[in-house]
Design a protein around this motif. Structure first.
Motif, PDB file in Angstrom:
ATOM      1  N   ARG A  72       9.300  36.727  -9.030  1.00 32.62           N
ATOM      2  CA  ARG A  72       9.712  37.606  -7.932  1.00 32.62           C
ATOM      3  C   ARG A  72      11.195  37.973  -8.026  1.00 32.62           C
ATOM      4  O   ARG A  72      11.584  39.112  -7.750  1.00 32.62           O
ATOM      5  CB  ARG A  72       9.370  36.980  -6.589  1.00 32.62           C
ATOM      6  N   ALA A  73      12.002  36.993  -8.449  1.00 36.81           N
ATOM      7  CA  ALA A  73      13.444  37.278  -8.593  1.00 36.81           C
ATOM      8  C   ALA A  73      13.663  38.338  -9.671  1.00 36.81           C
ATOM      9  O   ALA A  73      14.535  39.210  -9.533  1.00 36.81           O
ATOM     10  CB  ALA A  73      14.198  35.998  -8.937  1.00 36.81           C
ATOM     11  N   THR A  74      12.872  38.290 -10.721  1.00 30.41           N
ATOM     12  CA  THR A  74      13.031  39.261 -11.814  1.00 30.41           C
ATOM     13  C   THR A  74      12.647  40.661 -11.350  1.00 30.41           C
ATOM     14  O   THR A  74      13.342  41.636 -11.635  1.00 30.41           O
ATOM     15  CB  THR A  74      12.177  38.826 -13.026  1.00 30.41           C
ATOM     16  N   ILE A  75      11.550  40.751 -10.643  1.00 28.45           N
ATOM     17  CA  ILE A  75      11.136  42.067 -10.134  1.00 28.45           C
ATOM     18  C   ILE A  75      12.169  42.582  -9.132  1.00 28.45           C
ATOM     19  O   ILE A  75      12.576  43.745  -9.168  1.00 28.45           O
ATOM     20  CB  ILE A  75       9.733  41.985  -9.476  1.00 28.45           C
ATOM     21  N   ALA A  76      12.606  41.679  -8.259  1.00 26.51           N
ATOM     22  CA  ALA A  76      13.600  42.072  -7.248  1.00 26.51           C
ATOM     23  C   ALA A  76      14.870  42.592  -7.919  1.00 26.51           C
ATOM     24  O   ALA A  76      15.430  43.621  -7.514  1.00 26.51           O
ATOM     25  CB  ALA A  76      13.919  40.883  -6.341  1.00 26.51           C
ATOM     26  N   ALA A  77      15.288  41.903  -8.971  1.00 23.58           N
ATOM     27  CA  ALA A  77      16.531  42.281  -9.644  1.00 23.58           C
ATOM     28  C   ALA A  77      16.411  43.609 -10.385  1.00 23.58           C
ATOM     29  O   ALA A  77      17.414  44.167 -10.840  1.00 23.58           O
ATOM     30  CB  ALA A  77      16.943  41.179 -10.617  1.00 23.58           C
ATOM     31  N   HIS A  78      15.198  44.098 -10.531  1.00 23.95           N
ATOM     32  CA  HIS A  78      14.986  45.379 -11.225  1.00 23.95           C
ATOM     33  C   HIS A  78      14.506  46.438 -10.251  1.00 23.95           C
ATOM     34  O   HIS A  78      13.644  47.261 -10.589  1.00 23.95           O
ATOM     35  CB  HIS A  78      13.982  45.199 -12.368  1.00 23.95           C
ATOM     36  N   GLY A  79      15.037  46.378  -9.048  1.00 23.83           N
ATOM     37  CA  GLY A  79      14.709  47.426  -8.089  1.00 23.83           C
ATOM     38  C   GLY A  79      13.434  47.204  -7.310  1.00 23.83           C
ATOM     39  O   GLY A  79      12.914  48.122  -6.664  1.00 23.83           O
ATOM     40  N   GLY A  80      12.950  45.981  -7.328  1.00 24.47           N
ATOM     41  CA  GLY A  80      11.682  45.712  -6.653  1.00 24.47           C
ATOM     42  C   GLY A  80      11.849  45.382  -5.173  1.00 24.47           C
ATOM     43  O   GLY A  80      10.864  45.099  -4.487  1.00 24.47           O
ATOM     44  N   GLY A  81      13.096  45.369  -4.716  1.00 26.88           N
ATOM     45  CA  GLY A  81      13.313  45.043  -3.302  1.00 26.88           C
ATOM     46  C   GLY A  81      13.447  43.552  -3.100  1.00 26.88           C
ATOM     47  O   GLY A  81      13.674  42.785  -4.047  1.00 26.88           O
ATOM     48  N   ASP A  82      13.277  43.133  -1.890  1.00 28.04           N
ATOM     49  CA  ASP A  82      13.507  41.747  -1.514  1.00 28.04           C
ATOM     50  C   ASP A  82      12.458  40.809  -2.135  1.00 28.04           C
ATOM     51  O   ASP A  82      11.250  41.061  -2.049  1.00 28.04           O
ATOM     52  CB  ASP A  82      13.440  41.667   0.021  1.00 28.04           C
ATOM     53  N   ALA A  83      12.954  39.715  -2.693  1.00 28.55           N
ATOM     54  CA  ALA A  83      12.053  38.778  -3.378  1.00 28.55           C
ATOM     55  C   ALA A  83      11.028  38.179  -2.423  1.00 28.55           C
ATOM     56  O   ALA A  83       9.883  37.910  -2.793  1.00 28.55           O
ATOM     57  CB  ALA A  83      12.864  37.664  -4.049  1.00 28.55           C
ATOM     58  N   GLU A  84      11.444  37.972  -1.192  1.00 26.45           N
ATOM     59  CA  GLU A  84      10.534  37.360  -0.223  1.00 26.45           C
ATOM     60  C   GLU A  84       9.408  38.348   0.143  1.00 26.45           C
ATOM     61  O   GLU A  84       8.236  37.966   0.246  1.00 26.45           O
ATOM     62  CB  GLU A  84      11.343  36.935   1.018  1.00 26.45           C
ATOM     63  N   THR A  85       9.767  39.587   0.314  1.00 25.71           N
ATOM     64  CA  THR A  85       8.784  40.621   0.640  1.00 25.71           C
ATOM     65  C   THR A  85       7.759  40.793  -0.471  1.00 25.71           C
ATOM     66  O   THR A  85       6.586  41.112  -0.232  1.00 25.71           O
ATOM     67  CB  THR A  85       9.507  41.962   0.891  1.00 25.71           C
TER      68      THR A  85
END
Lengths: 350, 350, 350, 350
Positions: free
Chosen positions: B60-73
């Motif tokens: 999730r952190a990787t996706i978030a860091a690539h424009g995926g939005g909040d890791a928790e969401t």
């Protein structure tokens, strides 16, 4: 010359000697006919597992109690090979190899045995290989094998002495290469420098176990030889890695059994014994994909390896009486292993 | 309607997100395209293994860091399925399922997703099954599947609550039977009395994981639907037991791949994903032969089971990227399981 | 010069950062005060356990989220020591070491820290020892320790590189002997030949962990120094073997606590931290009696060792918050180890 | 009335019968004097461990070979108690209990034995408790104990039948409470409803093992009785939890041995036997601190528990010949256990 009968019994627990006892009670064979007993048992098969010793003792006690003579003496006369660890699908079972008079000239399963004492100083040295090769030739003769091509598998219970630095892997290396030479699978002199180093040298028809409990080496040649048991045949072949189901199918093909991908129920029922050697690839990869069998701190690599080879072989032969064993140094190609199968001829009685 | 791309990456260690990061860095897909990430990781996969939580967070952190939005969401939006335990030959790897615009009317791999909140009191009850069936129908529609016959596999990440007695096995039962009903594999009403009791009722195209960390249920339908990714196809089928290589071959056959006994190297390379469910048979036997996977005090039965199924499947598909999972209640026949395979069409680029 | 506060929090699971978060949320300390965080966690603590990486990341993320700056930068600034394996009675917990302004001249717990980069070629060589000794002297100065007698324990997180043959045991040897020299516990030059060979040379006040993830070495000196936290004291001492409860009692005695055989409930509650090193004796014996910790194929010797030392220490100090660690080369006498205890003064608030 | 001698032998491996054989060869005792043999062995002590069966057979074969009669008959006559699992510091060893003529009126170690057949339907029922209480009273009489206060420990090898749902825990409950009643430790009738439920009812001087291999129950009372072996004394006491070193010290105190925190070397050498029962606390806590012994998927809770109790007891008695055993239902207080120690009088020969 001896024909060879093979009996397989499931084991309800490691002490279940009922199959062997019944065989002797019913007079199908005499205690003195028994040349080898192999048991694939529960337990972890590692160095804190005494299942092996327990079963070894039970087997000899059972033979002794049925007219086999002294249980201690049987150590030398019978190749008792207890292999711990029935991981995954592998089912605990016993294989009894019994000699019978040779008859006729037709090819069939035959057995020859050779027994020798070794000096501890010779264990795992070049002399060990050379002496093993001599023993194989003598056992081939005893089996009535005309030449190397008739040999199916050579089983060796060899002496080791870990306390003196003669480790099991090194013993298996020395013995495998000795067998390979006797069978003409490798050329030239035995070179100790190749032991555990040059894995391009290997044997395709060998099954060595090394044990610290003895100075005696027992060699059994199983062959398709004139006068052997006509209803049984043996074949063996290398396995390139733990996924090599085509390798197993190739061995089955030699026995006239088709596996695409699996032997039919009828054909599967004909497969009496599966003896295999194989370890988790030491390079940490299988066909380029990383495996974790050598870095799992909770499960020993031997247990992972037996499980993997057992499941693969069982998925081809169609049943799970697989006598899987680790410690496959110079047994088949590097990072691979080998399998030997014994099957009844089509139509012969179970 | 969404076409579905599938990317597979080997993982050097549980924290190896390089494949996913590269995919996003190179702009092959956008973070928002990602619908599911499955990781088969090291660790024991049991209740004292935190590899799962570690990898879940890393994904999730990787996706978030690539424009995926909040890791928790992302927990809710992306089906992150981390499965611990790469026993035997099984190789740790990641599968990324990404949505793409549907195009044309030709059949190809398509994905539909449905997400819902559940009340803890409903977990593993009849309502859970019924709601799951509704979700499957909605996801089928989202995938553009014309009918049940186009569905390849339904993957569900379902909520459990062991602390309240809602165990994972019971959740998997409720969900599997809900999926089976939606796919027309079982007839009649859902009866709670069948959960974990009547194993004659089962689903052939389902993969459920139950997790205690959520009240959200995520359902993904993978189908061969009009407008899907033409170069990819999915097929699934039941496995009668851990030896059922013919069952795997039958699924491969639906994808036009021959395995006799193993897919050729070229065909093996086309097999992108293998998702399977299976456990050590609870009756203690495989085709009549006793196994010891449920009575080994040193290795958990789940670990034995994953090793066995992984080795068997790998020996047919020719590689070891097998996403094996235990907890196969009502997934395929009793004492068996199922496998789903996704393969590229012959000639399509890797 | 820094006084040192120590906070201990139980951990409900490896990701339980609540104690640390509360400490920061409530403003008891600032994120920048934190010099070290030690966590004793679940998992097997061996090489297939990623609990360590998971918790390491969680700790840094928690500090970062509370004004500690970048989580990656914290790797260098804070000594984060995650030790896997809470075997037997050992209870998972976290210890936070925070700096505070020195005050007055009375003796109390003080902390000095020193951080340096190392070249991989120097790891585990004589230079590593010498540089470590220099770091200890600098950290002693930072702690305000007047001389070696005021030093309670030196904790080192040292770089290793197993891939290049620089194993953790060798790093621990080099570092321990460097610390021993700085503390005047061994005389003369450091001789590499003694590493892992001459166990008559050892340190009595050291706790080294070697990690492959860094080239940075962090050294923390914990001392009873002028201006330190008056309500806290540290003491350490050698343990001759895993049965050495008198050795633990001797350390407690230095802190004014009687254990005959166990600290009273009130005294036990004063013992804030227990940091110990010890391994199963390599000679296979404890006071002449054979132990089996090094030959159990199912449980790793490190797990046996942590369990044994933890149970023994807990039985003396009266609670099970024992930060036990294996890898005790040159930490205390051969076949033994050491323990350091931090206790509150009688009557000081919890 | 029988005086009781106790011999302790280290075991080099599970099959090491040398101590027992020497004892008989040297004529120190006759085979017919042997009433009980306890062995603490390697192996995991769980349900896939056949070390137990192996050693049981070896012990009986050794006695039989020294004039003890038929090995099978010895099953009934001698209480052979093989306990697998020498975790942590625990050292594998054998204890031989031999009867000798009672002499004089001074108190000393005495042994009384009682043997009865049970009907499977009675196992673990109220009748089992009542019959056990009768057996204890008979064995007390046989031991010459004047009253309950002279009883040190009651050892019971009881029949179980897991296949019929009569589990070992339930058998231990029924038997412990029967012993407690006979010893006056609990008042009133035996109520089955208390089994495994009401842990406020327990016995402080009992050691029960339940075995599926028999319908025979053997009860041995060890007492300090008139005419017993004057140089030996037994004492027992409860342990509140795995940290209860004061509990062990209290038992030592009854034997005149001081442990603050550990028996001196001379006193330690007088401690011939340590028999203990204890499990990881079922509430998951020890003095409020969480332990992980019941949730470690890689190490069984029994193995954790034996390691913890063994290390704690050894740290008080000063050696590691600790006969630790799990399965402590109604043995000592809830979440705790008990220990019995046998020591030589000060000055008596080893």
């Amino acid at each position: 010359m001896s024909a060879c009968h093979v009996y397989r019994f499931p084991m309800r627990d490691p002490d279940d000697m009922s199959g062997l006892a019944d065989l002797l009670d019913q007079g199908k064979i005499a205690a003195s006919d028994i040349k080898a007993v192999f048991c694939k048992t529960e337990g972890n098969g590692l160095n804190n597992d005494w299942t092996r010793h327990f079963v070894d003792r039970s087997v000899r006690a059972t033979i002794a109690a049925h007219g086999g003579g002294d249980a201690e003496t049987l150590r030398r006369k019978v190749l008792v090979l207890i292999s711990g660890g029935s991981e995954g699908v592998v089912s605990p079972h016993m294989l009894v190899f019994a000699a019978a008079p040779a008859a006729g000239t037709e090819l069939g399963l035959a057995l020859g045995m050779e027994i020798r004492e070794f000096a501890p100083g010779d264990f795992a040295r070049r002399n060990h290989s050379i002496a093993t090769a001599e023993m194989v030739r003598a056992a081939m003769k005893a089996a009535g094998a005309k030449d190397e091509s008739q040999v199916g598998l050579v089983v060796v219970r060899a002496p080791a002495d870990a306390a003196q630095g003669v480790t099991s892997p090194r013993v298996r290396a020395a013995v495998s290469l000795g067998v390979a030479q006797a069978l003409g699978e490798i050329a030239g002199d035995i070179d100790e420098a190749a032991f555990l180093k040059d894995f391009s040298k290997f044997c395709r028809r060998v099954f060595v176990v090394a044990r610290d409990d003895t100075t005696t080496q027992q060699v059994i040649v199983l062959a398709n030889a004139p006068g052997g048991t006509k209803t049984l045949r043996i074949a063996a072949g290398p396995l390139r890695d733990p996924l090599d189901s085509p390798g197993v199918a190739a061995v089955l093909a030699k026995l006239g059994i088709d596996a695409a991908p699996q032997a039919s129920p009828a054909a599967s029922a004909r497969i009496v014994a599966s003896l295999s050697k194989g370890d988790p690839p030491g390079n940490g990869k299988i066909r380029g994909a990383r495996h974790t069998m050598n870095s799992d701190s909770d499960i020993h690599s031997h247990r992972h390896g037996r499980s993997a080879y057992g499941a693969m072989i069982a998925s081809v032969i169609g049943h799970s009486y697989c006598f899987v064993s680790g410690g496959a140094e110079h047994h088949g190609p590097e990072n691979g292993g080998l399998v030997a199968l014994i099957a009844r001829a089509d139509g012969s009685p179970a």
